[in-house]
Write an enzyme that holds these catalytic residues in place. Structure first.
Site, PDB file in Angstrom:
ATOM      1  N   ALA A   1       0.861  -1.187   0.000  1.00 25.33           N
ATOM      2  CA  ALA A   1       0.000   0.000   0.000  1.00 25.33           C
ATOM      3  C   ALA A   1       0.896   1.235   0.000  1.00 25.33           C
ATOM      4  O   ALA A   1       2.045   1.187   0.443  1.00 25.33           O
ATOM      5  CB  ALA A   1      -0.878  -0.008   1.243  1.00 25.33           C
TER       6      ALA A   1
ATOM      7  N   GLY B   1       0.701  -5.205   0.664  1.00 21.07           N
ATOM      8  CA  GLY B   1      -0.408  -5.253  -0.289  1.00 21.07           C
ATOM      9  C   GLY B   1       0.027  -5.762  -1.649  1.00 21.07           C
ATOM     10  O   GLY B   1      -0.783  -6.311  -2.398  1.00 21.07           O
TER      11      GLY B   1
ATOM     12  N   GLU C   1      -0.175  -9.381  -1.231  1.00 23.44           N
ATOM     13  CA  GLU C   1      -1.602  -9.718  -1.051  1.00 23.44           C
ATOM     14  C   GLU C   1      -2.353  -9.639  -2.377  1.00 23.44           C
ATOM     15  O   GLU C   1      -3.240 -10.454  -2.648  1.00 23.44           O
ATOM     16  CB  GLU C   1      -2.225  -8.781  -0.015  1.00 23.44           C
ATOM     17  CG  GLU C   1      -1.719  -9.059   1.390  1.00 23.44           C
ATOM     18  CD  GLU C   1      -2.244  -8.062   2.392  1.00 23.44           C
ATOM     19  OE1 GLU C   1      -1.907  -6.863   2.284  1.00 23.44           O
ATOM     20  OE2 GLU C   1      -2.986  -8.449   3.293  1.00 23.44           O
TER      21      GLU C   1
ATOM     22  N   GLU D   1       3.927  -5.750   7.283  1.00 22.77           N
ATOM     23  CA  GLU D   1       3.063  -4.770   7.943  1.00 22.77           C
ATOM     24  C   GLU D   1       3.336  -4.644   9.434  1.00 22.77           C
ATOM     25  O   GLU D   1       3.178  -3.586  10.021  1.00 22.77           O
ATOM     26  CB  GLU D   1       1.592  -5.106   7.713  1.00 22.77           C
ATOM     27  CG  GLU D   1       1.102  -4.865   6.297  1.00 22.77           C
ATOM     28  CD  GLU D   1       1.338  -6.048   5.367  1.00 22.77           C
ATOM     29  OE1 GLU D   1       2.199  -6.908   5.659  1.00 22.77           O
ATOM     30  OE2 GLU D   1       0.666  -6.095   4.324  1.00 22.77           O
TER      31      GLU D   1
HETATM   32  N1  T1G Z   1       4.630   3.528   0.295  1.00 20.04           N
HETATM   33  C1  T1G Z   1       5.090   4.761   0.028  1.00 20.04           C
HETATM   34  N2  T1G Z   1       6.404   5.053  -0.132  1.00 20.04           N
HETATM   35  C2  T1G Z   1       7.272   4.047   0.009  1.00 20.04           C
HETATM   36  C3  T1G Z   1       6.857   2.724   0.307  1.00 20.04           C
HETATM   37  C4  T1G Z   1       5.460   2.479   0.455  1.00 20.04           C
HETATM   38  N3  T1G Z   1       4.980   1.270   0.696  1.00 20.04           N
HETATM   39  N4  T1G Z   1       7.976   1.950   0.396  1.00 20.04           N
HETATM   40  C5  T1G Z   1       9.016   2.752   0.153  1.00 20.04           C
HETATM   41  N5  T1G Z   1       8.610   4.006  -0.073  1.00 20.04           N
HETATM   42  C6  T1G Z   1       9.451   5.162  -0.394  1.00 20.04           C
HETATM   43  C7  T1G Z   1      10.466   5.468   0.697  1.00 20.04           C
HETATM   44  O1  T1G Z   1       9.889   6.309   1.671  1.00 20.04           O
HETATM   45  C8  T1G Z   1      11.558   6.161  -0.096  1.00 20.04           C
HETATM   46  O2  T1G Z   1      11.125   7.495  -0.330  1.00 20.04           O
HETATM   47  C9  T1G Z   1      11.530   5.432  -1.437  1.00 20.04           C
HETATM   48  O3  T1G Z   1      10.222   4.822  -1.528  1.00 20.04           O
HETATM   49  C10 T1G Z   1      12.584   4.371  -1.548  1.00 20.04           C
HETATM   50  O4  T1G Z   1      12.432   3.547  -0.376  1.00 20.04           O
HETATM   51  C11 T1G Z   1      -2.798  -3.388   2.702  1.00 20.04           C
HETATM   52  C12 T1G Z   1      -1.562  -1.796   4.528  1.00 20.04           C
HETATM   53  C13 T1G Z   1      10.322  -1.715  -0.986  1.00 20.04           C
HETATM   54  C14 T1G Z   1      12.187  -2.910   0.206  1.00 20.04           C
HETATM   55  O5  T1G Z   1       6.161  -2.005   4.429  1.00 20.04           O
HETATM   56  O6  T1G Z   1      10.497  -2.075   2.649  1.00 20.04           O
HETATM   57  O7  T1G Z   1       0.796  -2.857   2.266  1.00 20.04           O
HETATM   58  O8  T1G Z   1      13.045   8.659   0.780  1.00 20.04           O
HETATM   59  O9  T1G Z   1      14.776   3.805   0.453  1.00 20.04           O
HETATM   60  O10 T1G Z   1      15.959   0.547  -0.001  1.00 20.04           O
HETATM   61  O11 T1G Z   1      -1.799  -5.029   4.035  1.00 20.04           O
HETATM   62  O12 T1G Z   1      11.110   0.633   0.555  1.00 20.04           O
HETATM   63  O13 T1G Z   1      13.059   8.248  -1.685  1.00 20.04           O
HETATM   64  O14 T1G Z   1      11.448   9.927  -0.685  1.00 20.04           O
HETATM   65  O15 T1G Z   1      13.246   1.970   1.334  1.00 20.04           O
HETATM   66  O16 T1G Z   1      15.150   0.144  -2.401  1.00 20.04           O
HETATM   67  C15 T1G Z   1       3.716  -2.642   3.343  1.00 20.04           C
HETATM   68  C16 T1G Z   1       8.055  -0.723   2.737  1.00 20.04           C
HETATM   69  C17 T1G Z   1       2.965  -1.343   3.300  1.00 20.04           C
HETATM   70  C18 T1G Z   1       7.324  -1.999   2.344  1.00 20.04           C
HETATM   71  C19 T1G Z   1      12.634  -0.867  -1.162  1.00 20.04           C
HETATM   72  N6  T1G Z   1       4.964  -2.505   2.599  1.00 20.04           N
HETATM   73  N7  T1G Z   1       9.139  -0.428   1.838  1.00 20.04           N
HETATM   74  O17 T1G Z   1      13.786  -0.558  -0.407  1.00 20.04           O
HETATM   75  O18 T1G Z   1      14.123   1.876  -1.041  1.00 20.04           O
HETATM   76  S1  T1G Z   1       1.487  -1.421   4.259  1.00 20.04           S
HETATM   77  C20 T1G Z   1       6.097  -2.155   3.226  1.00 20.04           C
HETATM   78  C21 T1G Z   1      10.304  -1.125   1.913  1.00 20.04           C
HETATM   79  C22 T1G Z   1       0.509  -2.481   3.384  1.00 20.04           C
HETATM   80  C23 T1G Z   1      -1.495  -3.915   3.231  1.00 20.04           C
HETATM   81  C24 T1G Z   1      -0.739  -2.942   4.075  1.00 20.04           C
HETATM   82  C25 T1G Z   1      11.403  -0.664   0.996  1.00 20.04           C
HETATM   83  C26 T1G Z   1      11.611  -1.550  -0.239  1.00 20.04           C
HETATM   84  P1  T1G Z   1      12.249   8.644  -0.500  1.00 20.04           P
HETATM   85  P2  T1G Z   1      13.707   2.791   0.206  1.00 20.04           P
HETATM   86  P3  T1G Z   1      14.858   0.478  -0.990  1.00 20.04           P
END
Ligand code: T1G
Length: 702
Positions: A62, A103, A106, A126
């Site tokens: 998400a 997501g 999912e 999450e």
């Molecule tokens: N949403 C928005 N921005 C995100 C994002 C996300 N999910 N993930 C990363 N970013 C932004 C981050 O802030 C940074 O921004 C840039 O992307 C690069 O990130 C319904 C509710 C995918 C392994 O928890 O683990 O799904 O600083 O430096 O090292 O059940 O990002 O460049 O402005 O981390 O290459 C669940 C979180 C969401 C994954 C990539 N997903 N992200 O790592 O890049 S909740 C997560 C990560 C959800 C559902 C629920 C990592 C990455 P900026 P980065 P990276």
């Protein structure tokens, strides 16, 4: 270019998500995918559908930046999209590279199949945001992997490599040419018949022994230390085995919503962005490119040097390891080998990984073969003269472009740099022990450290899997400078009548892995006496350093190593020790300190509020750029519970006025110079402001 591109290839509609940087499921992406699937279903020429990500990953989940905005609940919501996918009469295949997380996974679980390249990873992280998978992850994943795997995977949020995911049944096939093979796989399904959607595969979740959940809670629960999401995850996975899909989904929705409203979710999302924000340095222009670091040399093969060498080797960067003689080097290499073998025995690395990582560390006996390194990191003991000698040698022995880092935990970077002809290339690279495990990397800028050097070390920190934070050059930098307030205050409270057990219990219930007195016993006290002797030389006149550590050492109670310190030890088990209390009371009497009792609440305030006050002083002095940088430092270097967001976020949540009140009390008790209130804190409280207002107040001269 739209956020989801549509193209038909060999009768397969390929939907490519193109929403940099991580293809998060923003409203635009959800709408694009919904339109794409509808278009594919309506097109008689299309036999099957493939969903693929552009750039480096499939879908990161998400869009976290949408949380709390109307877009996050706007249609098509993720669950609407998932229903559309599962109802599709044409097979939909998820083609995964990079990562499919939250997501993103999912959504893939509502495709009819999932294929992935070998290097891909999937996961439901999450829990790291204080949430649980809110789009059916807790009820679909166990249908593929079984309950036991799902419990571990979802409560840890770990990334699962594609090969393991294939074995677990999450990924149906490992492919090599992702798009072409995914198209082939989709056509095969169209020709031979499509498997039932995951939601209808119930064999792995029927007849599950309820004891599984109780056992898991009892075993894994010890690691949750105050976090609420993991326990909720167990509840919703358990519901998936006792309720219909729709009822279990309703329960998951309810629990997800409750967590979305929780303080822990706000704290963990704060922390998520804080760790990424810390890598952005305002006075380092974005166009300054980091230097490539292809090979490093680590000077010193002791505990720290060995751990630092492993950090680079584990990230694929070859390392030369240098020490004063062959014996020291052999000892260091032996410890590294043993550490890898322990990881192998625990199953956290394979033999092949052990061989390639250990093989990347090359022991070298001297400075005459360092012409191929791009960076050196000195990790010898804390002696300025020795460090300056080593830096002078490195200045001559390494190429002119090489960056020279020091792992010093508190010595003056400028003084070290003065031993070289390249102070612009000198920077603190402070790792935390064990360096191959702890994530914090404090990069410390000297007065002449260049923007390029800073940019390089900040990028390198991320490359080797650390959480880099840039600190100014002062005694103790960001983390250790604050740490003394935490540890010394614990001793002041002992002198005044608290017990080691009470103080450590409060700290551990708050979420610290180990209380300050148990930590002191673990670290050992003999060295602490020497450090304090030096610190006393510069102590302000209005302050008295407690001497309980000195009394302990005099009594031969140097900590766990002597089976006695603030506790006595039966093996590693710590036990209250009346003899320790007698010693503490005798010292208090010698100091003429009146005894009293403490409430848990007061202990908590006296342990942690001073961290926030000292952090505010670091902001005032420019030692830390942002309050959230201090959070990143303390979560990763000292185990401050991440579900509080870090000390500064936590302090703001409980009320900076409370922190200020404690600072006023401790200033009066322990000495205004170091314990009194921060001016910034006083201004923020007086004006009802928060950390985001700090830069403007500091720039205006407070
Ligand atoms: N949403 C928005 N921005 C995100 C994002 C996300 N999910 N993930 C990363 N970013 C932004 C981050 O802030 C940074 O921004 C840039 O992307 C690069 O990130 C319904 C509710 C995918 C392994 O928890 O683990 O799904 O600083 O430096 O090292 O059940 O990002 O460049 O402005 O981390 O290459 C669940 C979180 C969401 C994954 C990539 N997903 N992200 O790592 O890049 S909740 C997560 C990560 C959800 C559902 C629920 C990592 C990455 P900026 P980065 P990276």
């Amino acid at each position: 270019m739209s956020t989801v591109d549509y193209a038909v290839q060999s009768s397969v509609a390929v939907l490519t998500v193109a929403y940099p940087p991580v293809n998060a499921l923003s409203l635009a992406v959800r709408a694009g995918l919904g339109e794409g699937v509808a278009r594919a279903i309506a097109d008689p020429a299309v036999k099957a559908i493939v969903v693929i990500g552009s750039g480096t990953i499939f879908i990161a989940g998400a869009d976290i930046s949408e949380f709390g905005t109307p877009n996050s609940a706007a249609e098509p919501r993720l669950q609407t999209l998932q229903a559309q996918f599962e109802a599709s009469p044409k097979p939909i295949v998820a083609a995964i590279h990079g990562t499919a997380l939250g997501g993103g996974l999912e959504l893939a679980l509502t495709c009819h199949a999932r294929v992935a390249v070998q290097s891909a990873k999937v996961g439901l992280p999450e829990v790291k945001l204080g949430l649980l998978p809110g789009a059916g992850g807790t009820i679909r994943l166990p249908r593929l992997t079984g309950v036991v795997v799902a419990l571990e995977a979802i409560t840890t949020g770990r990334h699962i490599g594609a090969v393991e995911a294939n074995k677990l049944g999450i990924v149906d096939a490992i492919v090599f040419d992702l798009k072409a093979d995914a198209i082939g796989y989709a056509l095969k399904l169209a020709a031979e018949g499509t498997p039932p959607p995951v939601r209808d595969r119930n064999d792995k979740i029927t007849g599950v022994d309820p004891k599984v959940f109780a056992d898991f809670r009892a075993r894994a629960g010890k690691k949750w230390r105050g976090q609420i999401a993991p326990a909720r995850i167990v509840d919703v996975i358990e519901a998936a085995t006792t309720r219909s899909f729709d009822d279990a989904k309703a329960f998951e929705n309810e629990q997800f919503k409750a967590l979305m409203e929780s303080d822990q979710r706000k704290a963990l999302i704060h922390y998520f962005f804080a760790e990424r924000e810390a890598r952005k340095i305002p006075d380092v222009p974005a166009d300054i490119k980091p230097l490539p670091i292809r090979k490093v040399v680590v000077i010193g093969s002791g505990l720290m040097g060995g751990g630092i060498a492993m950090s680079f080797a584990n990230a694929g960067i070859p390392v030369k390891l240098l020490d004063i003689d062959a014996e020291a080097l052999a000892r260091g290499m032996g410890v590294i080998r043993k550490t890898y073998e322990t990881s192998l025995s625990r199953g956290s690395i394979t033999q092949a990984q052990l061989d390639e990582r250990f093989g990347r560390i090359e022991p070298v006996g001297g400075y005459d073969d360092l012409g191929d390194v791009d960076m050196a990191i000195e990790a010898v003991f804390e002696d300025m003269a020795l460090k300056q000698k080593i830096f002078a040698l490195l200045d001559k022995a390494t190429p002119p472009h090489a960056i020279l880092g020091t792992n010093t935990s508190s010595l003056d970077i400028d003084q070290i740099a003065s031993a070289t002809t390249r102070p612009d290339k000198v920077i603190g690279a402070h790792f935390f022990s064990p360096a191959n495990v702890m994530k914090l990397l404090e990069a410390v800028r000297g007065s002449k450290t260049s923007a390029e050097t800073i940019a390089t070390v900040m990028a390198l920190g991320k490359q080797i899997g650390k959480a880099p934070v840039l600190a100014g050059n002062c005694d103790g930098f960001i983390g250790n400078r604050m740490l003394q307030y935490y540890t010394v205050n614990a001793e002041y409270m002992l002198e005044r009548g608290a017990t080691p057990e009470q103080i450590d219990r409060v700290a551990e219930q708050f979420g610290m892995a180990m209380g300050p007195l148990a930590m002191r016993d673990l670290a050992g006290m003999a060295q602490a006496v020497n450090v304090r002797a030096v610190r006393k030389l510069t102590l302000p006149a209005d302050e008295r350093m407690p001497e309980l550590v000195e009394r302990m050492v005099e009594a031969g109670r140097i900590g766990q190593k002597s089976s006695a310190g603030f506790y006595r030890y039966d093996g590693r088990e710590r036990l209250p020790d009346p003899a320790a209390l007698d010693l503490i009371r005798a010292e208090a009497q010698r100091q003429g300190i009146e005894q009293r009792s403490f409430t848990d609440e007061e202990i908590l305030a006296r342990l942690f509020h001073p961290l926030v006050n000292e952090g505010a002083k670091e902001l005032e002095e420019g030692i830390a750029i942002r309050a959230s940088d201090i959070d990143v430092a303390w979560v990763n270097g000292y185990g401050f519970p991440v579900h509080t967001g870090g000390p500064m976020f936590w302090g703001e949540q409980i009320g900076l006025d409370k922190v200020l009140a404690t600072a006023r009390t401790l200033g009066a008790e322990n000495g205004q110079t170091r314990w009194g209130p921060s001016r910034l804190l006083e201004r923020l409280v007086a004006e009802g402001k928060g950390w985001k207002d700090a830069p403007a107040l500091i720039a205006a001269g407070l």
